[in-house]
Enzyme design. Structure first.
Site, short mmCIF file in Angstrom:
data_model
loop_
_atom_site.label_atom_id
_atom_site.label_comp_id
_atom_site.label_asym_id
_atom_site.label_seq_id
_atom_site.Cartn_x
_atom_site.Cartn_y
_atom_site.Cartn_z
N ASP A 1 -13.62 -13.12 -11.94
CA ASP A 1 -12.12 -13.87 -12.02
C ASP A 1 -11.50 -12.31 -12.83
O ASP A 1 -12.06 -12.13 -13.91
CB ASP A 1 -12.02 -14.91 -12.92
CG ASP A 1 -10.29 -15.41 -12.62
OD1 ASP A 1 -9.96 -14.26 -12.91
OD2 ASP A 1 -10.70 -16.56 -13.39
N HIS B 1 -8.15 -8.57 -7.62
CA HIS B 1 -7.92 -9.23 -6.78
C HIS B 1 -8.31 -8.26 -5.40
O HIS B 1 -7.81 -8.16 -4.40
CB HIS B 1 -7.35 -10.65 -6.17
CG HIS B 1 -7.13 -11.27 -7.32
ND1 HIS B 1 -6.77 -10.86 -9.06
CD2 HIS B 1 -6.98 -12.40 -7.40
CE1 HIS B 1 -6.08 -12.14 -9.19
NE2 HIS B 1 -6.59 -12.64 -8.08
N SER C 1 -7.32 -2.00 -0.30
CA SER C 1 -6.65 -0.90 -1.82
C SER C 1 -7.87 -0.57 -2.35
O SER C 1 -7.77 0.33 -2.83
CB SER C 1 -5.60 -2.33 -3.05
OG SER C 1 -5.11 -2.66 -2.16
N HIS D 1 0.76 -1.18 -0.47
CA HIS D 1 -0.15 -0.08 -0.12
C HIS D 1 1.04 1.66 0.20
O HIS D 1 0.40 2.25 -0.41
CB HIS D 1 -1.30 0.10 0.92
CG HIS D 1 -1.80 -1.14 1.13
ND1 HIS D 1 -2.42 -1.87 2.30
CD2 HIS D 1 -2.47 -1.53 0.19
CE1 HIS D 1 -3.50 -2.66 1.44
NE2 HIS D 1 -3.25 -2.44 0.45
N GLU E 1 -13.49 -9.20 -7.85
CA GLU E 1 -13.47 -10.44 -6.35
C GLU E 1 -14.55 -11.46 -6.83
O GLU E 1 -15.50 -11.77 -6.74
CB GLU E 1 -14.26 -9.64 -4.94
CG GLU E 1 -13.76 -10.62 -4.02
CD GLU E 1 -12.81 -11.48 -3.35
OE1 GLU E 1 -12.56 -12.69 -3.03
OE2 GLU E 1 -11.41 -10.16 -3.88
N ASP F 1 -3.21 -8.72 -7.64
CA ASP F 1 -2.49 -9.24 -6.14
C ASP F 1 -2.92 -10.30 -5.81
O ASP F 1 -3.85 -10.20 -4.66
CB ASP F 1 -2.69 -8.31 -5.04
CG ASP F 1 -3.54 -7.67 -4.67
OD1 ASP F 1 -4.64 -7.65 -6.09
OD2 ASP F 1 -4.30 -7.22 -3.43
#
Length: 280
Positions: free
Chosen positions: A143, A42, A100, A19, A118, A164
Site C-alpha cells: 500500500d 500507485h 509514470s 504526465h 503497487e 494517483d
C-alpha cells in the site's frame, strides 16, 4: 482496489494531463545538482501495450495520446512530453504507452532515487520486471499510502511525491487527504503531486479545496474537462492535477499547454481548462 488495472485506461486524456504536468515537475527538479527522491504511491505496471486486450476494450487512448501523437505545433511542455512517449516507442509507431515510472526513468539522474509502490499482484510483477533491475530503484508490493511513512523525509531533503489512486473506492479520497497531511508533517518542503478524476461525485468536487487547505505555502491547480457525461450523468469528463509546493516554473510552462490540450482533446464544444495558483 485489487480489481483495478490501469491498462484499461492507458494513454487516455487523463494520462495526457497527468504526465504533461508530472514531466514538467521532474524536469525542474533535475535542474539542481542535489539529488532528490521520487515516490510513486500507485505505480501500476509502469508501461502498457496499446494493442493489448485491456487497452483495446474501450480504446480510451484514441481520444488521448493518439490525437496528439503526430502534432508538430505543440507548446513546449506538451512537446517535451510527446518526446518522452516517442522515446518509449523507438520503432516510430504508437504501440506502447509509458506510465509514470517509465517517464520518471527517462528524467531521473543517476544520483536520484525512485520508490515505486503497487498493491495489485499482477501489476507489481509487471512493474518489477520492467523497473526492478535499475539502479537506485525499489519496487514495493504494498500500500503506497502506508509506504510513505518509511520514505519521508528523504536523506537529501529534496523529494517529489506522486499520488494517483484509482478512486474506485470512495475511501480513496479520504486516504489522499490523510496521506498529504502526514507527508507534509514529515517533510513540509515535499513537492506533492495529486491526480484526481472529474466525476459526478461530491468527493471528487471537494478534493481540490481540501488540498488547498492543507498547502502550507503554495499550490497549483490544473484541470482539463474534455468529455460530456453519459446519459445517466456519469463518466470521466476530465481530470485535475493539484501540486503542493510547485516548482516556480510550472505555472508559466502550463499556461500555453492547457488551452492547447483543451482544443486538441475536446470531445464536445463545451470543453474547458483551468489553471490557478497561490503562493506566499
Amino acid at each position: 482496489m485489487l480489481a483495478y488495472r490501469h491498462a484499461f485506461h492507458a494513454g487516455n486524456h487523463a494520462d495526457v494531463l497527468k504526465h504533461v504536468v508530472f514531466a514538467q515537475v521532474l524536469q525542474h527538479m533535475g535542474q539542481k545538482d542535489k539529488p532528490y527522491w521520487l515516490i510513486d504511491t500507485h505505480a501500476g505496471g509502469g508501461g502498457y501495450a496499446l494493442g493489448g486486450r485491456e487497452a483495446q476494450t474501450k480504446a480510451e487512448y484514441l481520444n488521448g495520446i493518439a490525437r496528439i501523437w503526430q502534432r508538430q505545433d505543440a507548446p513546449p511542455a506538451v512537446a517535451e512530453y510527446l518526446a518522452l512517449v516517442r522515446d518509449f516507442n523507438p520503432a516510430g509507431a504508437l504501440i506502447h504507452y509509458p506510465g509514470s515510472p517509465e517517464i520518471a526513468r527517462r528524467l531521473l539522474r543517476p544520483q536520484d532515487r525512485l520508490r515505486l509502490y503497487e498493491l495489485h499482484p499482477t501489476e507489481v510483477k509487471i512493474l518489477a520486471s520492467h523497473q526492478g533491475g535499475f539502479a537506485h530503484t525499489e519496487v514495493h508490493h504494498g500500500d503506497g499510502f502506508e509506504g510513505l511513512k518509511a520514505q519521508l523525509p528523504p536523506p537529501s531533503r529534496r523529494g517529489v511525491l506522486l499520488i494517483d489512486p484509482s478512486y474506485e473506492l470512495k475511501t480513496d479520497y479520504a486516504k489522499v487527504i490523510t496521506a498529504v497531511r502526514e507527508a507534509l508533517q514529515r517533510f513540509a518542503e515535499c513537492v506533492i503531486v495529486v491526480w484526481y478524476p472529474q466525476l459526478n461525485r461530491l468527493e471528487a468536487a471537494q478534493l481540490p479545496k481540501r488540498l488547498q487547505a492543507l498547502a502550507p505555502k503554495s499550490w497549483l491547480h490544473a484541470r482539463l474537462t474534455v468529455q460530456q457525461p453519459d446519459a445517466q450523468g456519469f463518466g470521466l469528463v476530465g481530470s485535475g492535477m493539484f501540486v503542493i509546493n510547485p516548482p516556480w516554473t510550472l505555472h508559466e510552462s502550463l499556461k500555453p499547454a492547457l488551452p492547447w490540450l483543451r482544443d486538441a482533446l475536446a470531445q464536445y464544444p463545451g470543453a474547458q481548462c483551468l489553471l490557478t495558483q497561490h503562493a506566499v
